[in-house]
Scaffold this active site. Sequence first.
Site, mmCIF file in Angstrom:
data_model
loop_
_atom_site.group_PDB
_atom_site.id
_atom_site.type_symbol
_atom_site.label_atom_id
_atom_site.label_comp_id
_atom_site.label_asym_id
_atom_site.label_seq_id
_atom_site.Cartn_x
_atom_site.Cartn_y
_atom_site.Cartn_z
ATOM 1 N N SER A 60 0.814 -1.220 0.000
ATOM 2 C CA SER A 60 0.000 0.000 0.000
ATOM 3 C C SER A 60 0.848 1.271 0.000
ATOM 4 C CB SER A 60 -0.918 0.005 1.227
ATOM 5 O OG SER A 60 -1.760 -1.117 1.220
HETATM 6 N N1 SAH Z 1 -1.744 -4.422 3.910
HETATM 7 C C1 SAH Z 1 -0.993 -4.785 2.732
HETATM 8 C C2 SAH Z 1 -1.800 -4.526 1.476
HETATM 9 C C3 SAH Z 1 -1.837 -5.739 0.625
HETATM 10 S S1 SAH Z 1 -2.928 -5.723 -0.741
HETATM 11 C C4 SAH Z 1 0.364 -4.104 2.704
HETATM 12 O O1 SAH Z 1 0.594 -3.181 3.496
HETATM 13 O O2 SAH Z 1 1.207 -4.523 1.919
HETATM 14 C C5 SAH Z 1 -4.307 -6.629 -0.085
HETATM 15 C C6 SAH Z 1 -4.074 -8.038 0.354
HETATM 16 O O3 SAH Z 1 -5.339 -8.585 0.719
HETATM 17 C C7 SAH Z 1 -3.497 -8.954 -0.712
HETATM 18 O O4 SAH Z 1 -2.310 -9.539 -0.253
HETATM 19 C C8 SAH Z 1 -4.598 -10.014 -0.917
HETATM 20 O O5 SAH Z 1 -4.098 -11.314 -1.194
HETATM 21 C C9 SAH Z 1 -5.326 -9.965 0.406
HETATM 22 N N2 SAH Z 1 -6.712 -10.470 0.377
HETATM 23 C C10 SAH Z 1 -7.664 -10.279 -0.568
HETATM 24 N N3 SAH Z 1 -8.798 -10.921 -0.230
HETATM 25 C C11 SAH Z 1 -8.555 -11.540 0.962
HETATM 26 C C12 SAH Z 1 -9.331 -12.371 1.827
HETATM 27 N N4 SAH Z 1 -10.592 -12.711 1.552
HETATM 28 N N5 SAH Z 1 -8.754 -12.834 2.956
HETATM 29 C C13 SAH Z 1 -7.466 -12.524 3.275
HETATM 30 N N6 SAH Z 1 -6.684 -11.748 2.490
HETATM 31 C C14 SAH Z 1 -7.218 -11.247 1.352
#
Ligand code: SAH
Length: 227
Positions: A60
């Site tokens: 992010s």
């Molecule tokens: N907080 C992270 C942002 C990652 S992007 C950072 O700081 O890097 C969002 C993430 O949510 C992805 O890795 C994706 O695989 C995860 N995601 C999407 N749907 C999900 C679900 N149902 N359960 C758990 N993780 C999920």
Amino acid sequence: MTTPNHKIRLVMELRRAGVVDTRILSAMERTPREVFCPPQFLDRAYEDTALPIAHGQTLSQPTVVGLMTQAIDPGPRHKVLEVGTGSGYQGAVLSLLCRRLYTIERHRPLLQDAEQRFRDLRLANVVTRHGDGWKGWPEQAPFDRIIVTAAPGDVPGALVDQLAEGGILVVPVGREKRSQSLVRVRKTASGTETEELAAVRFVPMLTGVPTYATDDVVPDGSQRNRA
Ligand code: SAH
């Protein structure tokens, strides 16, 4: 010890974007974003931009991490749930501001990399789970704060159920990347109060857990990382 220029610049950008809570600014200054960055983007670790990580996901954008962290107003006694561990960057920032962070990720390889980073940074108050965040983490509920870093079409009911009274949930809502808004839900004695905070762009929140039948096939034809 002096603070390097790129960190000073980042804190200035965070302030400009409206992150004014000094505890959050300090937590972000202390979190080395380069640790969460894919090697090919290391020179951009302190730019205010989202960066691609494996499995089509993203690390992010720092100002979005700052604003979402500020929106849940984490405190040192709080039990916090994060859905979407990804690189672990948002989780690492949060872990410095709460008692314990529970974080769920559906991609096992991403989770394993994030777990290694949490260990390397000695963030001992982070607990991880491989699974589907739509279900939350019922065994550990209720949570004082919940943050979702992938976008569902609607606020997931299970997460509202797992919020403590007086608790705050922040989630980017909207299936279309172009029309998502950051929603804050507060749980009160009489129900919930919902407000829209800002327009955002997140990867979609998906259902279930991937099995890597196609994308992680190794040369001998067998599969690794099977979930
Ligand atoms: N907080 C992270 C942002 C990652 S992007 C950072 O700081 O890097 C969002 C993430 O949510 C992805 O890795 C994706 O695989 C995860 N995601 C999407 N749907 C999900 C679900 N149902 N359960 C758990 N993780 C999920």
